[in-house]
Design a protein around this motif. Structure first.
Motif, PDB file in Angstrom:
ATOM      1  N   HIS A 190       0.812  -1.217   0.000  1.00  0.00           N
ATOM      2  CA  HIS A 190       0.000   0.000   0.000  1.00  0.00           C
ATOM      3  C   HIS A 190       0.858   1.286   0.000  1.00  0.00           C
ATOM      4  O   HIS A 190       0.688   2.165  -0.841  1.00  0.00           O
ATOM      5  CB  HIS A 190      -0.923  -0.042   1.220  1.00  0.00           C
ATOM      6  N   HIS A 232       1.746   4.297  -2.806  1.00  0.00           N
ATOM      7  CA  HIS A 232       1.686   5.744  -2.603  1.00  0.00           C
ATOM      8  C   HIS A 232       3.022   6.404  -2.955  1.00  0.00           C
ATOM      9  O   HIS A 232       3.076   7.425  -3.642  1.00  0.00           O
ATOM     10  CB  HIS A 232       1.360   6.059  -1.140  1.00  0.00           C
ATOM     11  N   ASP A 260      -0.971   8.347   5.639  1.00  0.00           N
ATOM     12  CA  ASP A 260      -2.420   8.160   5.445  1.00  0.00           C
ATOM     13  C   ASP A 260      -3.039   7.575   6.709  1.00  0.00           C
ATOM     14  O   ASP A 260      -2.430   7.635   7.784  1.00  0.00           O
ATOM     15  CB  ASP A 260      -2.711   7.313   4.189  1.00  0.00           C
ATOM     16  N   ASP A 278      -6.224   6.986  -1.978  1.00  0.00           N
ATOM     17  CA  ASP A 278      -6.040   5.610  -2.433  1.00  0.00           C
ATOM     18  C   ASP A 278      -6.303   5.407  -3.927  1.00  0.00           C
ATOM     19  O   ASP A 278      -5.784   4.455  -4.514  1.00  0.00           O
ATOM     20  CB  ASP A 278      -6.900   4.659  -1.595  1.00  0.00           C
TER      21      ASP A 278
HETATM   22 FE   LIG Z   1      -3.665   4.992   1.589  1.00  0.00          FE
END
Ligand SMILES: [Fe+2]
Length: 612
Positions: free
Chosen positions: A133, A137, A156, A339
């Motif tokens: 994840h 990013h 995040d 996201d």
């Molecule tokens: Fe995220």
């Protein structure tokens, strides 16, 4: 090499297509399904990306998902174990969903991909990859940036385990240096206050940021004393006694409510000075954490430039502070920092990191102004508008620009649907509602009669890039509306002592500058610089407005009503135009005047969308 990036199953599903390291297309599923923050498999966005790139599913080398489902399950399970038996409620609630859907995400993704290409013989079991994840990013922040090398900071709520990461990018490489892990999360801390002040988690964070300037940060010290321990090395820890997101189904615990002397505000009830003070307080603390992190990143990595992504990077007030502090020479922020942007990042990570493809440093950057979504040719627009029973005039580009600029100078609100749709949460002149920022009533009109949203919410200015430093305290580009700076001193109006003594929202109606519709109560503005190269038609519109009025600035807000995703097609634009008090609409070379339309086509359609 053709790579498809996908994000889904949390919020803001999206698809992106990358060809030899270049982003060809990217779009969020919500724009097609018309369901805000749609989290389902992005089938329509995927089909759009393939069509835009003239690609068959069998041409794809890889499809890559933006996170690793098993690691995420691991976090849920361990959190349950750590907090058992208190964590059982949240675990038991999440478990059935995880077992039936998320744990078997790979087979689910394969099934969905097969549906897109039922006849092709692609072995998706082999071609489907997963990226972490925060790596997604970080890749979305660095690879499309205009830097050969840079420090990369992602922040995040949470991905699998990571909530904050520091990486260094150089050429086609990207190495993670350190991470902060769940449950210690700056995004979740901000979301806790979003929940506590009565807004929706994962979408109302923007409202908290907009509310902050009406308040005083009188709870900031309490947050520092009790909720978060900000450490010398840039990291931080939260005191989990005050939060409920590990163990319950709410963000904040009873202890949190005791600390701030009251229960959470009920959604849609009246905002009080206390809510504004809470917003101001969490905003100040967030800025301190980000700025402390950035200083540490700079000294630890020795890098001069910084890239940002992750939901917290949408906090443009914190970004503006980073810029003013000059910790880094230059800052580049991924416009789809949330996201949805993970789809782009995941594809770029596979391209450069897994497959070692070389990276060309893009200029001005690799996002093409974020205009990565669908566009409609003039013939198609006319066919679609005719079918929707719209009455329109087809004009030359020059006539269109002139008529629109004159209407704006005359105080009209204009819907502006031109070229490719934006990727990411902001409208940047492709799917925008625009107005005259000099008008003292424009903010109220746009909020209450057109967007049907809360009256306190500020609007952003679009300014011709050459003029930005004459109107704002900013001397660099901000093409993605992700930097906040003050309105230039010369354009401000002094407040009287009585006006200054007014509290909170009462201050809203005092004209504070030559462009009151885009000047927040603390004189700040969330700026978009408009560039001829990436946005020629929007640039021409503002240029003509400037010739008529001496003001190179327009109010720019997204083309939608509250709770509605930004419009995508010409029909979406026409429906929104007819359902609101917009005066004019320009779609391609078609100009529509509200006075010419068949009144029976008007519908109070804002009620068809849930409140955001
Ligand atoms: Fe995220």
């Amino acid at each position: 090499m053709l790579i498809l990036g996908l994000s889904a199953y949390y919020h803001d599903s999206a698809a992106a297509l990358v060809r030899d390291g270049e982003i060809v297309a990217a779009a969020q599923e919500e724009r097609f399904s018309r369901i805000k923050h749609d989290a389902r498999f992005p089938g329509d966005a995927l089909r759009y990306c393939l069509a835009e790139g003239h690609v068959q599913p069998s041409d794809l080398d890889y499809a890559v998902f933006y996170e690793k489902p098993f690691l995420k399950f691991d976090r849920l399970f361990e959190t349950y174990m750590a907090f058992a038996p208190r964590g059982f409620t949240s675990f038991a609630t999440a478990l059935p969903l995880w077992l039936t859907e998320k744990l078997f995400q790979k087979s689910m993704l394969v099934r969905e991909l097969r549906r897109v290409a039922p006849t092709s013989l692609v072995d998706w079991d082999e071609r489907l990859l997963f990226s972490e994840h925060h790596l997604s990013h970080a890749a979305s922040a660095f690879f499309p940036s205009p830097f050969e090398r840079a420090a990369v900071l992602t922040m995040d709520g949470v991905g699998e385990w990571t909530t904050t990461s520091v990486a260094v990018g150089a050429g086609n490489e990207l190495k993670v240096h350190k991470e902060v892990q769940f449950p210690h999360s700056l995004g979740l801390l901000y979301s806790a206050f979003t929940y506590y002040t009565g807004f929706k988690v994962n979408s109302g964070e923007y409202k908290v940021m907009g509310l902050a300037p009406y308040g005083e940060p009188r709870y900031a010290q309490r947050i520092r004393d009790h909720l978060i321990d900000i450490r010398e090395d840039g990291s931080f820890r939260l005191d989990m006694q005050y939060f409920n997101y590990c163990t319950g189904l709410t963000m904040t615990s009873e202890r949190f409510h005791e600390l701030f002397e009251g229960p959470p505000r009920q959604p849609e009830t009246r905002l009080t000075q206390r809510d504004m003070d809470l917003a101001a307080s969490i905003q100040v603390v967030t800025e301190e954490v980000v700025s402390n992190l950035a200083r540490n990143v700079a000294s630890e990595t020795g890098e001069r430039d910084l890239c940002l992504a992750g939901g917290v990077a949408l906090n443009c007030v914190a970004n503006g502070r980073l810029l003013r502090e000059r910790t880094f020479d230059r800052i580049w922020i991924q416009p789809a920092a949330g996201d949805a942007g993970g789809a782009v990042g995941a594809a770029l990570a596979v391209c450069h990191l897994t497959k070692g493809q070389p990276r060309r440093v893009p200029w001005p950057d690799g996002m093409r102004g974020s205009f990565l979504g669908p566009q409609y040719c003039q013939e198609d627009i006319e066919t679609r508008l005719t079918a929707a029973k719209a009455t329109f005039t087809v004009l030359s580009e020059d006539e269109l620009i002139d008529r629109c600029a004159r209407a704006l100078a005359g105080g009209k609100a204009l819907g502006w649907h031109q070229g490719r749709m934006e990727f990411g949460p902001r409208a940047l002149g492709g799917r925008s509602i625009v107005g005259d920022p000099r008008s003292p009533t424009m903010q109220k009109t746009l909020n209450l009669k057109i967007k049907y949203r809360e009256s306190f919410r500020p609007f952003a200015p679009s300014v011709l890039s050459e003029h930005v430093n004459k109107w704002f305290d900013l001397d660099q580009d901000s093409p993605y509306m992700l930097l906040v700076a003050d309105v230039h001193e010369e354009k401000r109006m002094a407040m009287s002592d009585t006006e200054r003594a007014l509290f909170g929202i009462d201050r809203l109606n005092i004209p504070r500058s030559a462009i009151p519709a885009v000047t927040h109560v603390d004189y700040s503005a969330r700026i978009q610089t408009v560039h001829r190269e990436t946005n020629p038609r929007y640039y021409a519109l503002i240029e003509r407005f400037n010739a008529l009025t001496g003001c190179p600035v327009l109010v720019n807000t997204s083309f939608n009503v509250r709770g509605e995703p930004i419009v995508c097609t010409p029909e979406d634009a026409f429906r929104c135009f007819m359902g609101t008090e917009l005066d004019m609409l320009a779609v391609g070379n078609c100009l529509l005047d509200k006075a010419d339309q068949e009144p029976s086509l008007a519908a109070r359609y804002e009620r068809s969308f849930g409140l955001d």
